[in-house]
Motif scaffolding. Structure first.
Motif, PDB file in Angstrom:
ATOM      1  N   ALA A  80       0.845  -1.203   0.000  1.00  8.81           N
ATOM      2  CA  ALA A  80       0.000   0.000   0.000  1.00  8.81           C
ATOM      3  C   ALA A  80       0.880   1.253   0.000  1.00  8.81           C
ATOM      4  N   HIS A  81       1.971   1.207   0.755  1.00  6.61           N
ATOM      5  CA  HIS A  81       2.933   2.317   0.809  1.00  6.61           C
ATOM      6  C   HIS A  81       3.486   2.598  -0.593  1.00  6.61           C
ATOM      7  N   ALA A  82       3.840   1.514  -1.317  1.00  7.97           N
ATOM      8  CA  ALA A  82       4.397   1.645  -2.671  1.00  7.97           C
ATOM      9  C   ALA A  82       3.368   2.228  -3.641  1.00  7.97           C
ATOM     10  N   ALA A  83       2.120   1.771  -3.548  1.00  6.55           N
ATOM     11  CA  ALA A  83       1.071   2.251  -4.454  1.00  6.55           C
ATOM     12  C   ALA A  83       0.811   3.752  -4.229  1.00  6.55           C
ATOM     13  N   GLU A  87       1.444   6.958  -7.014  1.00  6.31           N
ATOM     14  CA  GLU A  87       0.396   7.919  -7.357  1.00  6.31           C
ATOM     15  C   GLU A  87       0.883   9.358  -7.125  1.00  6.31           C
ATOM     16  N   THR A  88       1.504   9.586  -5.962  1.00  4.83           N
ATOM     17  CA  THR A  88       1.951  10.934  -5.595  1.00  4.83           C
ATOM     18  C   THR A  88       3.081  11.423  -6.493  1.00  4.83           C
ATOM     19  N   ILE A  89       4.080  10.573  -6.726  1.00  6.98           N
ATOM     20  CA  ILE A  89       5.267  11.021  -7.477  1.00  6.98           C
ATOM     21  C   ILE A  89       4.906  11.225  -8.952  1.00  6.98           C
ATOM     22  N   THR A  90       3.976  10.408  -9.465  1.00  8.53           N
ATOM     23  CA  THR A  90       3.555  10.549 -10.861  1.00  8.53           C
ATOM     24  C   THR A  90       2.941  11.941 -11.079  1.00  8.53           C
ATOM     25  N   LYS A  91       2.098  12.357 -10.132  1.00  9.46           N
ATOM     26  CA  LYS A  91       1.491  13.700 -10.225  1.00  9.46           C
ATOM     27  C   LYS A  91       2.530  14.788 -10.036  1.00  9.46           C
ATOM     28  N   ARG A  92       3.350  14.635  -8.999  1.00 13.97           N
ATOM     29  CA  ARG A  92       4.313  15.694  -8.657  1.00 13.97           C
ATOM     30  C   ARG A  92       5.290  15.967  -9.796  1.00 13.97           C
ATOM     31  N   SER A  99       8.116   9.129 -20.269  1.00 14.53           N
ATOM     32  CA  SER A  99       9.066   9.192 -19.156  1.00 14.53           C
ATOM     33  C   SER A  99       9.780   7.851 -18.997  1.00 14.53           C
ATOM     34  N   MET A 100      10.817   7.860 -18.185  1.00 10.16           N
ATOM     35  CA  MET A 100      11.531   6.629 -17.856  1.00 10.16           C
ATOM     36  C   MET A 100      11.758   6.578 -16.351  1.00 10.16           C
ATOM     37  N   VAL A 101      11.300   5.476 -15.754  1.00 10.75           N
ATOM     38  CA  VAL A 101      11.473   5.285 -14.314  1.00 10.75           C
ATOM     39  C   VAL A 101      12.418   4.109 -14.098  1.00 10.75           C
ATOM     40  N   VAL A 102      13.437   4.298 -13.283  1.00  4.75           N
ATOM     41  CA  VAL A 102      14.351   3.207 -12.948  1.00  4.75           C
ATOM     42  C   VAL A 102      14.292   2.976 -11.438  1.00  4.75           C
ATOM     43  N   GLU A 103      13.983   1.756 -11.051  1.00  7.18           N
ATOM     44  CA  GLU A 103      14.032   1.429  -9.625  1.00  7.18           C
ATOM     45  C   GLU A 103      15.228   0.530  -9.342  1.00  7.18           C
ATOM     46  N   ILE A 104      16.050   0.954  -8.402  1.00 11.86           N
ATOM     47  CA  ILE A 104      17.206   0.143  -8.011  1.00 11.86           C
ATOM     48  C   ILE A 104      16.778  -0.751  -6.857  1.00 11.86           C
ATOM     49  N   ALA A 105      17.080  -2.033  -6.983  1.00 14.18           N
ATOM     50  CA  ALA A 105      16.602  -3.053  -6.038  1.00 14.18           C
ATOM     51  C   ALA A 105      15.078  -3.165  -6.144  1.00 14.18           C
ATOM     52  N   SER A 106      14.637  -3.533  -7.350  1.00 16.73           N
ATOM     53  CA  SER A 106      13.200  -3.566  -7.638  1.00 16.73           C
ATOM     54  C   SER A 106      12.526  -4.800  -7.060  1.00 16.73           C
ATOM     55  N   ASN A 107      13.314  -5.681  -6.455  1.00 14.83           N
ATOM     56  CA  ASN A 107      12.790  -6.838  -5.746  1.00 14.83           C
ATOM     57  C   ASN A 107      11.812  -7.618  -6.619  1.00 14.83           C
ATOM     58  N   ASP A 108      10.622  -7.942  -6.120  1.00 15.88           N
ATOM     59  CA  ASP A 108       9.686  -8.784  -6.877  1.00 15.88           C
ATOM     60  C   ASP A 108       8.690  -7.974  -7.714  1.00 15.88           C
ATOM     61  N   GLY A 109       8.987  -6.668  -7.900  1.00 16.08           N
ATOM     62  CA  GLY A 109       8.105  -5.830  -8.710  1.00 16.08           C
ATOM     63  C   GLY A 109       6.967  -5.214  -7.925  1.00 16.08           C
ATOM     64  N   TYR A 110       7.061  -5.279  -6.575  1.00 16.25           N
ATOM     65  CA  TYR A 110       6.013  -4.772  -5.679  1.00 16.25           C
ATOM     66  C   TYR A 110       5.647  -3.332  -5.984  1.00 16.25           C
ATOM     67  N   LEU A 111       6.592  -2.535  -6.496  1.00 16.22           N
ATOM     68  CA  LEU A 111       6.346  -1.111  -6.734  1.00 16.22           C
ATOM     69  C   LEU A 111       6.164  -0.815  -8.213  1.00 16.22           C
ATOM     70  N   LEU A 112       7.082  -1.322  -9.047  1.00 13.01           N
ATOM     71  CA  LEU A 112       7.051  -0.970 -10.470  1.00 13.01           C
ATOM     72  C   LEU A 112       5.782  -1.446 -11.151  1.00 13.01           C
ATOM     73  N   LYS A 113       5.123  -2.462 -10.603  1.00 11.27           N
ATOM     74  CA  LYS A 113       3.879  -2.931 -11.239  1.00 11.27           C
ATOM     75  C   LYS A 113       2.846  -1.807 -11.309  1.00 11.27           C
ATOM     76  N   ASN A 114       2.937  -0.835 -10.397  1.00  9.18           N
ATOM     77  CA  ASN A 114       2.026   0.318 -10.437  1.00  9.18           C
ATOM     78  C   ASN A 114       2.333   1.237 -11.618  1.00  9.18           C
ATOM     79  N   PHE A 115       3.629   1.360 -11.967  1.00  6.54           N
ATOM     80  CA  PHE A 115       3.995   2.151 -13.154  1.00  6.54           C
ATOM     81  C   PHE A 115       3.572   1.413 -14.427  1.00  6.54           C
ATOM     82  N   VAL A 116       3.743   0.095 -14.444  1.00  5.27           N
ATOM     83  CA  VAL A 116       3.311  -0.702 -15.602  1.00  5.27           C
ATOM     84  C   VAL A 116       1.810  -0.494 -15.826  1.00  5.27           C
TER      85      VAL A 116
END
Ligand SMILES: [Zn+2]
Length: 407
Positions: A80-83, A87-92, A99-116
């Motif tokens: 929930a924290h990641a989602a 939402e906030t950073i996309t607006k800000r 755009s291009m977003v790079v996540e370092i230590a993206s683990n199991d995709g818990y966060l980037l799946k929201n950008f996808v």
């Protein structure tokens, strides 16, 4: 030993937890009949840049990152924290399909799946095969490499410079924090933004969070120190937020040093707060060992007392934190017979050092212990909710940090 950031000689001791195996070196049943490797677990603070850091050990770094079993998606609160962040950073930043977003230590995709899901191009950097595979199954492109200056430059050359580089709970876990920071500098587009989340050393000290110390966690950062490291790589911290995650984290916002965005009042205010609380004085760091020992002794006394009274105790959450506490306290299965964890990768293994077996959460429901010690205290509320049926039957919940609490 010299400071990993500024190279000054390290003279000030912060914390000595004795010897412990790497906290993520979970053991199989066969491993229990083999010798186990222990390393000193000691921290020092640099009196020049105030970076709190683990002592160096002979070529052990590869060991500390091997066979990493943590899947971020196992915690609903963290998802929930990641989602919310996405939402906030996309607006800000006004992120979109170009755009291009790079996540370092993206683990199991818990966060980037929201950008996808939002149709925003992204790339994960994740050297651990098991978690990288999970992310790829969600349609997230992943580079299976460690991040540093070499990879940052390679991404830039391949046209994969980022509008947003983010890293959650990775900055404090890299052995060469200068190389990592230079990598972000190399991979960041002009006008791009960096956000990093890491536990705030000010909270660690004030909340007695000595159990967040383990070998894989190399650096313990203040805003002051993070800002210095950014500055030395040609970057600038222009904003900061305090977050409740992991017992109190910082989210720092970085940009190129010459970016026109102004540094916010939040940065100035927090720097002043850190100074007021003594984060740039040796005295603050020198008194921490005694507080860590007090918390450890109280936890151990509770377990001994419960045993004497014939009460049953089990633990919940086979987290790195738990390993630090249990190994510092010398707890073994006679005092704590089992720990439950929702992560399938850890089940039927054993905690490093203590050799406490890790079982499926159903076991704790079936056995109904008198006490459940929640080792990852940062998700205690979430765990209590999951185990509400036990509370109704009289089980009490125990957390050791910041001080022993029985609820
Ligand atoms: Zn230093």
């Amino acid at each position: 030993m010299n400071c990993r950031h500024c190279g000054s000689a390290l003279r000030c001791d912060f914390l000595d937890l004795g010897f412990a195996p790497p906290s993520n070196a979970y053991l199989t049943a066969e491993d229990l009949s083999k010798p186990e490797l222990y390393f000193p677990l000691r921290l020092k603070v640099c009196e020049e840049c105030w970076l709190v850091q683990t002592e160096d050990y002979a070529s052990a770094e590869s060991l500390f990152s091997a066979d990493y079993a943590y899947f971020s998606s196992a915690s609903k609160g963290w998802l929930a924290h990641a989602a919310r962040y996405v939402e906030t950073i996309t607006k800000r930043l006004g992120l979109g399909q170009k755009s291009m977003v790079v996540e370092i230590a993206s683990n199991d995709g818990y966060l980037l799946k929201n950008f996808v899901a939002a149709g925003i191009p992204c790339l994960g950097i994740e050297p651990t095969a098991s978690t990288a595979e999970a992310a790829e199954a969600l349609g997230i492109p992943v580079r299976r490499e460690f991040f540093g200056e070499a990879l940052g430059k390679a991404l830039a050359e391949e046209g994969k410079s980022a509008d947003l580089i983010l890293g959650n709970n990775v900055y404090a876990h890299v052995p060469d924090i200068n190389d990592f920071t230079r990598g972000m500098k190399a991979a960041l587009k002009p006008g791009g933004t960096i956000t990093l989340e890491f536990p705030h050393v000010m909270r660690l000290i004030e909340e007695n969070q000595f159990d967040t110390v383990y070998h894989e966690h190399f650096s313990y950062l203040s805003l002051y120190t993070a800002r210095k490291i950014f500055g030395s790589a040609g970057l600038r911290v222009f904003d900061v937020e305090e977050l409740p995650t992991h017992g109190g984290s910082l989210r720092v916002y970085g940009c190129h040093a010459d970016d026109p965005r102004e540094t916010t009042d939040a940065v100035t205010t927090l720097l002043a707060e850190e100074e007021r609380r003594g984060l740039r004085t040796s005295a603050l760091y020198a008194q921490f060992q005694a507080r860590a020992e007090q918390v450890k002794n109280d936890a151990l006394a509770f377990l001994l007392e419960a045993k004497r009274e014939g009460k049953t105790v089990a633990a919940y959450g086979a987290a790195a934190k738990g390993n630090t506490l249990l190994n510092f306290a010398g707890v073994k299965p006679d005092l704590l017979p089992f720990v439950c964890d929702a992560a399938a990768a850890k089940q039927n293994k054993f905690m490093p050092g203590s050799h406490i077996p890790i079982l499926h959460p159903d076991t704790i429901i079936e056995r109904r212990p008198d006490y459940v010690m929640i080792l990852p205290w940062n998700i205690a509320a979430e765990v209590r909710q999951q185990l509400a049926s036990l509370a109704e039957q009289g089980t009490r919940f125990v957390t050791a940090v910041p001080r022993l609490q029985i609820a």
